[in-house]
Design a protein around this motif. Structure first.
Motif, PDB file in Angstrom:
ATOM      1  N   VAL A  37       0.841  -1.202   0.000  1.00 35.13           N
ATOM      2  CA  VAL A  37       0.000   0.000   0.000  1.00 35.13           C
ATOM      3  C   VAL A  37       0.878   1.256   0.000  1.00 35.13           C
ATOM      4  N   ILE A  38       1.899   1.274   0.842  1.00 38.80           N
ATOM      5  CA  ILE A  38       2.806   2.422   0.887  1.00 38.80           C
ATOM      6  C   ILE A  38       3.498   2.596  -0.458  1.00 38.80           C
ATOM      7  N   GLY A  39       3.906   1.488  -1.070  1.00 37.54           N
ATOM      8  CA  GLY A  39       4.563   1.562  -2.372  1.00 37.54           C
ATOM      9  C   GLY A  39       3.661   2.118  -3.450  1.00 37.54           C
ATOM     10  N   ILE A  40       2.405   1.708  -3.455  1.00 38.21           N
ATOM     11  CA  ILE A  40       1.456   2.215  -4.457  1.00 38.21           C
ATOM     12  C   ILE A  40       1.215   3.708  -4.253  1.00 38.21           C
ATOM     13  N   VAL A  41       1.019   4.119  -3.010  1.00 38.68           N
ATOM     14  CA  VAL A  41       0.807   5.544  -2.729  1.00 38.68           C
ATOM     15  C   VAL A  41       2.053   6.345  -3.093  1.00 38.68           C
ATOM     16  N   ALA A  42       3.233   5.828  -2.743  1.00 40.08           N
ATOM     17  CA  ALA A  42       4.484   6.515  -3.068  1.00 40.08           C
ATOM     18  C   ALA A  42       4.689   6.613  -4.574  1.00 40.08           C
ATOM     19  N   ALA A  43       4.273   5.584  -5.308  1.00 44.94           N
ATOM     20  CA  ALA A  43       4.406   5.617  -6.769  1.00 44.94           C
ATOM     21  C   ALA A  43       3.535   6.721  -7.368  1.00 44.94           C
ATOM     22  N   PHE A  44       2.305   6.838  -6.899  1.00 44.74           N
ATOM     23  CA  PHE A  44       1.417   7.878  -7.417  1.00 44.74           C
ATOM     24  C   PHE A  44       1.912   9.276  -7.031  1.00 44.74           C
ATOM     25  N   ILE A  45       2.273   9.462  -5.763  1.00 49.40           N
ATOM     26  CA  ILE A  45       2.739  10.778  -5.314  1.00 49.40           C
ATOM     27  C   ILE A  45       4.073  11.117  -5.971  1.00 49.40           C
ATOM     28  N   ALA A  50       7.461  14.224  -9.620  1.00 44.48           N
ATOM     29  CA  ALA A  50       8.378  14.223 -10.768  1.00 44.48           C
ATOM     30  C   ALA A  50       7.799  15.033 -11.930  1.00 44.48           C
ATOM     31  N   ALA A  51       6.499  14.924 -12.150  1.00 46.78           N
ATOM     32  CA  ALA A  51       5.868  15.712 -13.207  1.00 46.78           C
ATOM     33  C   ALA A  51       5.945  17.200 -12.877  1.00 46.78           C
ATOM     34  N   GLY A  52       5.757  17.533 -11.602  1.00 44.26           N
ATOM     35  CA  GLY A  52       5.853  18.928 -11.186  1.00 44.26           C
ATOM     36  C   GLY A  52       7.254  19.493 -11.351  1.00 44.26           C
ATOM     37  N   LEU A  53       8.260  18.648 -11.171  1.00 46.17           N
ATOM     38  CA  LEU A  53       9.646  19.082 -11.337  1.00 46.17           C
ATOM     39  C   LEU A  53      10.101  19.016 -12.795  1.00 46.17           C
ATOM     40  N   GLY A  54       9.286  18.398 -13.638  1.00 46.18           N
ATOM     41  CA  GLY A  54       9.612  18.300 -15.053  1.00 46.18           C
ATOM     42  C   GLY A  54      10.581  17.184 -15.408  1.00 46.18           C
ATOM     43  N   VAL A  55      10.685  16.161 -14.548  1.00 48.07           N
ATOM     44  CA  VAL A  55      11.606  15.050 -14.802  1.00 48.07           C
ATOM     45  C   VAL A  55      10.877  13.735 -15.027  1.00 48.07           C
ATOM     46  N   ALA A  56       9.566  13.783 -15.226  1.00 51.15           N
ATOM     47  CA  ALA A  56       8.785  12.551 -15.353  1.00 51.15           C
ATOM     48  C   ALA A  56       8.884  11.918 -16.726  1.00 51.15           C
ATOM     49  N   ASP A  57       8.916  12.713 -17.761  1.00 52.16           N
ATOM     50  CA  ASP A  57       8.921  12.175 -19.128  1.00 52.16           C
ATOM     51  C   ASP A  57      10.236  12.492 -19.807  1.00 52.16           C
ATOM     52  N   THR A  58      11.166  11.569 -19.682  1.00 52.63           N
ATOM     53  CA  THR A  58      12.458  11.717 -20.336  1.00 52.63           C
ATOM     54  C   THR A  58      12.645  10.566 -21.312  1.00 52.63           C
ATOM     55  N   ASN A  59      13.651  10.661 -22.153  1.00 53.35           N
ATOM     56  CA  ASN A  59      13.968   9.565 -23.056  1.00 53.35           C
ATOM     57  C   ASN A  59      14.662   8.462 -22.253  1.00 53.35           C
ATOM     58  N   GLY A  60      14.155   7.259 -22.348  1.00 53.29           N
ATOM     59  CA  GLY A  60      14.751   6.148 -21.609  1.00 53.29           C
ATOM     60  C   GLY A  60      14.093   5.961 -20.255  1.00 53.29           C
ATOM     61  N   VAL A  61      14.857   5.445 -19.327  1.00 52.09           N
ATOM     62  CA  VAL A  61      14.351   5.162 -17.980  1.00 52.09           C
ATOM     63  C   VAL A  61      14.327   6.454 -17.174  1.00 52.09           C
ATOM     64  N   ASP A  62      13.245   6.668 -16.462  1.00 50.05           N
ATOM     65  CA  ASP A  62      13.096   7.867 -15.631  1.00 50.05           C
ATOM     66  C   ASP A  62      13.696   7.615 -14.248  1.00 50.05           C
ATOM     67  N   TRP A  63      15.030   7.668 -14.169  1.00 56.50           N
ATOM     68  CA  TRP A  63      15.719   7.339 -12.923  1.00 56.50           C
ATOM     69  C   TRP A  63      15.375   8.296 -11.799  1.00 56.50           C
ATOM     70  N   VAL A  64      15.243   9.574 -12.100  1.00 54.29           N
ATOM     71  CA  VAL A  64      14.933  10.557 -11.064  1.00 54.29           C
ATOM     72  C   VAL A  64      13.548  10.291 -10.489  1.00 54.29           C
ATOM     73  N   GLU A  65      12.600   9.955 -11.345  1.00 54.58           N
ATOM     74  CA  GLU A  65      11.247   9.633 -10.871  1.00 54.58           C
ATOM     75  C   GLU A  65      11.279   8.411  -9.968  1.00 54.58           C
ATOM     76  N   TRP A  66      12.034   7.379 -10.363  1.00 53.01           N
ATOM     77  CA  TRP A  66      12.149   6.174  -9.532  1.00 53.01           C
ATOM     78  C   TRP A  66      12.778   6.506  -8.181  1.00 53.01           C
ATOM     79  N   LEU A  67      13.819   7.334  -8.170  1.00 57.98           N
ATOM     80  CA  LEU A  67      14.466   7.696  -6.912  1.00 57.98           C
ATOM     81  C   LEU A  67      13.518   8.458  -5.990  1.00 57.98           C
ATOM     82  N   ILE A  68      12.721   9.345  -6.553  1.00 55.08           N
ATOM     83  CA  ILE A  68      11.731  10.080  -5.761  1.00 55.08           C
ATOM     84  C   ILE A  68      10.711   9.105  -5.171  1.00 55.08           C
ATOM     85  N   GLN A  69      10.222   8.182  -5.980  1.00 56.44           N
ATOM     86  CA  GLN A  69       9.235   7.211  -5.513  1.00 56.44           C
ATOM     87  C   GLN A  69       9.814   6.317  -4.422  1.00 56.44           C
TER      88      GLN A  69
END
Length: 87
Positions: A37-45, A50-69
Motif C-alpha cells: 500500500v505504501i509503495g502504491i501511494v508513493a508511486a502515485f505521489i 516528478a511531473a511537477g519538477l519536469g523530470v517525469a517524461d524523459t527519453n529512456g528510464v526515468d531514474w529521477v522519478e524512480w528515486l523520488i518514488q
C-alpha cells in the motif's frame, strides 16, 4: 486511467514498496500488505512530484522519478513502522 494502467501502477507500487523497505535500515514492524500500500501511494505521489519538477517524461528510464518514488516509500515505511512500534 485504463485497467492496464491501474494494474501496472499496482505492480510498480509493489516494486517501489519493496525497494523502499530495503532502503530503511533495521527491522520494520509492518506487514507486506502495508508495504505494498505504501509503495502504491508513493508511486502515485512520486509521479506527481516528478511531473511537477519536469523530470517525469524523459527519453529512456526515468531514474529521477524512480528515486523520488523509492525515497517516498522509504519515508512511508519508516514512519508507519515507527508509529506501530510506539503503540
Amino acid at each position: 486511467m485504463e485497467i492496464s494502467g491501474v494494474i501496472s501502477a499496482i505492480v510498480i507500487g509493489i516494486v517501489i514498496g519493496v525497494l523502499g523497505r530495503l532502503v530503511v535500515p533495521g527491522r520494520q514492524h509492518i506487514g507486506i500488505l502495508w508495504t505494498i500500500v505504501i509503495g502504491i501511494v508513493a508511486a502515485f505521489i512520486g509521479s506527481a512530484v516528478a511531473a511537477g519538477l519536469g523530470v517525469a517524461d524523459t527519453n529512456g528510464v526515468d531514474w529521477v522519478e524512480w528515486l523520488i518514488q523509492i525515497a517516498l516509500a522509504a519515508i512511508g515505511v519508516a514512519a508507519l513502522s515507527r508509529a506501530r512500534l510506539n503503540r
